[in-house]
Design a protein around this motif. Sequence first.
Motif, PDB file in Angstrom:
ATOM      1  N   TYR A 100       0.828  -1.201   0.000  1.00  0.00           N
ATOM      2  CA  TYR A 100       0.000   0.000   0.000  1.00  0.00           C
ATOM      3  C   TYR A 100       0.866   1.257   0.000  1.00  0.00           C
ATOM      4  O   TYR A 100       0.569   2.240  -0.701  1.00  0.00           O
ATOM      5  CB  TYR A 100      -0.933  -0.003   1.211  1.00  0.00           C
ATOM      6  N   SER A 101       1.954   1.232   0.766  1.00  0.00           N
ATOM      7  CA  SER A 101       2.837   2.408   0.789  1.00  0.00           C
ATOM      8  C   SER A 101       3.572   2.556  -0.539  1.00  0.00           C
ATOM      9  O   SER A 101       3.882   3.678  -0.962  1.00  0.00           O
ATOM     10  CB  SER A 101       3.821   2.320   1.951  1.00  0.00           C
ATOM     11  N   MET A 102       3.845   1.445  -1.221  1.00  0.00           N
ATOM     12  CA  MET A 102       4.450   1.525  -2.554  1.00  0.00           C
ATOM     13  C   MET A 102       3.485   2.200  -3.522  1.00  0.00           C
ATOM     14  O   MET A 102       3.872   3.060  -4.318  1.00  0.00           O
ATOM     15  CB  MET A 102       4.820   0.125  -3.057  1.00  0.00           C
ATOM     16  N   LYS A 103       2.220   1.821  -3.444  1.00  0.00           N
ATOM     17  CA  LYS A 103       1.224   2.452  -4.315  1.00  0.00           C
ATOM     18  C   LYS A 103       1.076   3.932  -3.979  1.00  0.00           C
ATOM     19  O   LYS A 103       0.964   4.785  -4.873  1.00  0.00           O
ATOM     20  CB  LYS A 103      -0.116   1.739  -4.184  1.00  0.00           C
ATOM     21  N   ALA A 104       1.101   4.246  -2.694  1.00  0.00           N
ATOM     22  CA  ALA A 104       0.990   5.646  -2.267  1.00  0.00           C
ATOM     23  C   ALA A 104       2.170   6.472  -2.757  1.00  0.00           C
ATOM     24  O   ALA A 104       2.049   7.691  -2.954  1.00  0.00           O
ATOM     25  CB  ALA A 104       0.886   5.723  -0.741  1.00  0.00           C
ATOM     26  N   GLU A 105       3.313   5.817  -2.959  1.00  0.00           N
ATOM     27  CA  GLU A 105       4.492   6.504  -3.476  1.00  0.00           C
ATOM     28  C   GLU A 105       4.387   6.759  -4.980  1.00  0.00           C
ATOM     29  O   GLU A 105       5.211   7.450  -5.567  1.00  0.00           O
ATOM     30  CB  GLU A 105       5.731   5.648  -3.167  1.00  0.00           C
ATOM     31  N   GLY A 106       3.363   6.163  -5.604  1.00  0.00           N
ATOM     32  CA  GLY A 106       3.166   6.357  -7.036  1.00  0.00           C
ATOM     33  C   GLY A 106       3.643   5.202  -7.887  1.00  0.00           C
ATOM     34  O   GLY A 106       3.643   5.303  -9.119  1.00  0.00           O
ATOM     35  N   LEU A 107       4.041   4.105  -7.259  1.00  0.00           N
ATOM     36  CA  LEU A 107       4.519   2.946  -8.020  1.00  0.00           C
ATOM     37  C   LEU A 107       3.335   2.143  -8.543  1.00  0.00           C
ATOM     38  O   LEU A 107       2.333   1.975  -7.852  1.00  0.00           O
ATOM     39  CB  LEU A 107       5.409   2.070  -7.137  1.00  0.00           C
ATOM     40  N   HIS A 108       3.484   1.621  -9.741  1.00  0.00           N
ATOM     41  CA  HIS A 108       2.399   0.869 -10.359  1.00  0.00           C
ATOM     42  C   HIS A 108       2.600  -0.640 -10.291  1.00  0.00           C
ATOM     43  O   HIS A 108       1.754  -1.394 -10.759  1.00  0.00           O
ATOM     44  CB  HIS A 108       2.241   1.293 -11.827  1.00  0.00           C
ATOM     45  N   GLY A 109       3.718  -1.068  -9.707  1.00  0.00           N
ATOM     46  CA  GLY A 109       3.958  -2.497  -9.632  1.00  0.00           C
ATOM     47  C   GLY A 109       4.980  -2.838  -8.574  1.00  0.00           C
ATOM     48  O   GLY A 109       5.740  -1.983  -8.103  1.00  0.00           O
ATOM     49  N   ALA A 110       4.994  -4.115  -8.184  1.00  0.00           N
ATOM     50  CA  ALA A 110       5.993  -4.657  -7.269  1.00  0.00           C
ATOM     51  C   ALA A 110       6.478  -5.973  -7.852  1.00  0.00           C
ATOM     52  O   ALA A 110       5.689  -6.738  -8.417  1.00  0.00           O
ATOM     53  CB  ALA A 110       5.395  -4.882  -5.879  1.00  0.00           C
ATOM     54  N   TRP A 111       7.776  -6.240  -7.725  1.00  0.00           N
ATOM     55  CA  TRP A 111       8.313  -7.482  -8.270  1.00  0.00           C
ATOM     56  C   TRP A 111       9.538  -7.914  -7.471  1.00  0.00           C
ATOM     57  O   TRP A 111      10.145  -7.123  -6.762  1.00  0.00           O
ATOM     58  CB  TRP A 111       8.699  -7.309  -9.751  1.00  0.00           C
ATOM     59  N   PHE A 112       9.870  -9.183  -7.592  1.00  0.00           N
ATOM     60  CA  PHE A 112      11.103  -9.699  -7.008  1.00  0.00           C
ATOM     61  C   PHE A 112      11.554 -10.898  -7.835  1.00  0.00           C
ATOM     62  O   PHE A 112      10.793 -11.454  -8.634  1.00  0.00           O
ATOM     63  CB  PHE A 112      10.914 -10.073  -5.533  1.00  0.00           C
ATOM     64  N   LEU A 113      12.800 -11.297  -7.633  1.00  0.00           N
ATOM     65  CA  LEU A 113      13.403 -12.321  -8.500  1.00  0.00           C
ATOM     66  C   LEU A 113      13.399 -13.729  -7.925  1.00  0.00           C
ATOM     67  O   LEU A 113      13.643 -14.673  -8.661  1.00  0.00           O
ATOM     68  CB  LEU A 113      14.867 -11.939  -8.817  1.00  0.00           C
ATOM     69  N   TRP A 114      13.157 -13.907  -6.644  1.00  0.00           N
ATOM     70  CA  TRP A 114      13.572 -15.182  -6.082  1.00  0.00           C
ATOM     71  C   TRP A 114      12.756 -15.583  -4.864  1.00  0.00           C
ATOM     72  O   TRP A 114      12.825 -14.960  -3.825  1.00  0.00           O
ATOM     73  CB  TRP A 114      15.037 -15.054  -5.680  1.00  0.00           C
ATOM     74  N   THR A 115      11.927 -16.614  -4.998  1.00  0.00           N
ATOM     75  CA  THR A 115      11.302 -17.279  -3.859  1.00  0.00           C
ATOM     76  C   THR A 115      10.936 -18.682  -4.281  1.00  0.00           C
ATOM     77  O   THR A 115      10.882 -18.999  -5.476  1.00  0.00           O
ATOM     78  CB  THR A 115      10.055 -16.524  -3.355  1.00  0.00           C
ATOM     79  N   GLY A 116      10.676 -19.529  -3.328  1.00  0.00           N
ATOM     80  CA  GLY A 116      10.180 -20.863  -3.640  1.00  0.00           C
ATOM     81  C   GLY A 116       8.697 -20.792  -3.936  1.00  0.00           C
ATOM     82  O   GLY A 116       7.923 -20.270  -3.120  1.00  0.00           O
ATOM     83  N   GLU A 117       8.278 -21.305  -5.081  1.00  0.00           N
ATOM     84  CA  GLU A 117       6.872 -21.171  -5.483  1.00  0.00           C
ATOM     85  C   GLU A 117       5.934 -21.854  -4.502  1.00  0.00           C
ATOM     86  O   GLU A 117       4.832 -21.374  -4.238  1.00  0.00           O
ATOM     87  CB  GLU A 117       6.671 -21.743  -6.889  1.00  0.00           C
ATOM     88  N   THR A 118       6.357 -22.988  -3.927  1.00  0.00           N
ATOM     89  CA  THR A 118       5.488 -23.737  -3.022  1.00  0.00           C
ATOM     90  C   THR A 118       5.829 -23.489  -1.550  1.00  0.00           C
ATOM     91  O   THR A 118       5.311 -24.166  -0.667  1.00  0.00           O
ATOM     92  CB  THR A 118       5.585 -25.246  -3.320  1.00  0.00           C
ATOM     93  N   SER A 119       6.710 -22.524  -1.277  1.00  0.00           N
ATOM     94  CA  SER A 119       7.065 -22.188   0.102  1.00  0.00           C
ATOM     95  C   SER A 119       5.932 -21.390   0.740  1.00  0.00           C
ATOM     96  O   SER A 119       5.041 -20.878   0.046  1.00  0.00           O
ATOM     97  CB  SER A 119       8.351 -21.359   0.114  1.00  0.00           C
ATOM     98  N   PRO A 120       5.930 -21.252   2.072  1.00  0.00           N
ATOM     99  CA  PRO A 120       4.921 -20.394   2.709  1.00  0.00           C
ATOM    100  C   PRO A 120       4.908 -18.978   2.135  1.00  0.00           C
ATOM    101  O   PRO A 120       3.840 -18.398   1.931  1.00  0.00           O
ATOM    102  CB  PRO A 120       5.340 -20.405   4.184  1.00  0.00           C
TER     103      PRO A 120
END
Length: 315
Positions: free
Chosen positions: A272-292
Amino acid sequence: MITYRTYQSGDETSIVSLWNTCLETDPINLKRFRRLILLDANFDPEGLQVALDGEQLVGALYGLCRKLPMYETDLEEENGWITFFFVSPDYWRQGIATTLLEKAVQFFKKQNRKTIFFSSYAPNYIVPGIDKEHYPEAALFLENQGFTTVYPCVAMDRNLVDFKMSDEVKRLLREREKEGYVFRKAKDGDLYKVIQFANEVFNPDWGRAIREGIPQGLPLERIWVIYNHDRLVGFCLHGGYEGVPDRFGPFGVDPDEQGKKLGKILLNLCLYSMKAEGLHGAWFLWTGETSPAGHLYKKTGFEVTRKFYVVKKLL
């Protein structure tokens, strides 16, 4: 006739140019190459192998070993990493990639390495592993050269245009606050605790992202923390890697606090704070798809955008 040598001053322009011809899904520029490769504390020109046809650079492969510990005194002395390799399509199937790898193996053996990874190196990895969809030939090459899969991981993206805090998350936030939990933006007095928490509970690269990111311009307003009374139990941030504001993470909650949906609250507050900053997206490169974490991201609207495989070769 193809000749081989290690990196020399001035090669970077040709390397970046050929990189962008060969690795179109992961382009780079000279500024990022300088920051991620040349200025890396672990950079060793002897690990950067290049292939030439006359004076024309036609291939490159970068191997490195840790000179500077990520945390305390751990140099991971048995491990080496390859973070990128490519050969001009006009020169495929001439054994160039094989020779580049053989020369890198010699480099690793001189330093008594036992395992080579592609490409789970921290801090300055380009991608976390091999992307079989976009680089099938490279994946087959690594397999033929004896690399085996350690684990898969995924990159995810979340469009923030339609993002809002749900009533459920708002209710959870009120409940946890009544129980004594505090969710807020970080202050200077939090930094030591957050960095130590990241280093010791999760990954030293996470602590490094904060420690190095702030002097490079990471605002404290982009770091969220959770306290259970006086005890730090979680944090997350965005803009910590390479100063890219819409790159989310790192993000972690104390495992002893599981079951209270603190991560869900924290993730939503940060988005929510990212959107409030004016950002239109969030992304990252690395997590386990089936992890918590992977399940939490999906439930929060993130979608898998790429899949990678961390692979290794035993020497």
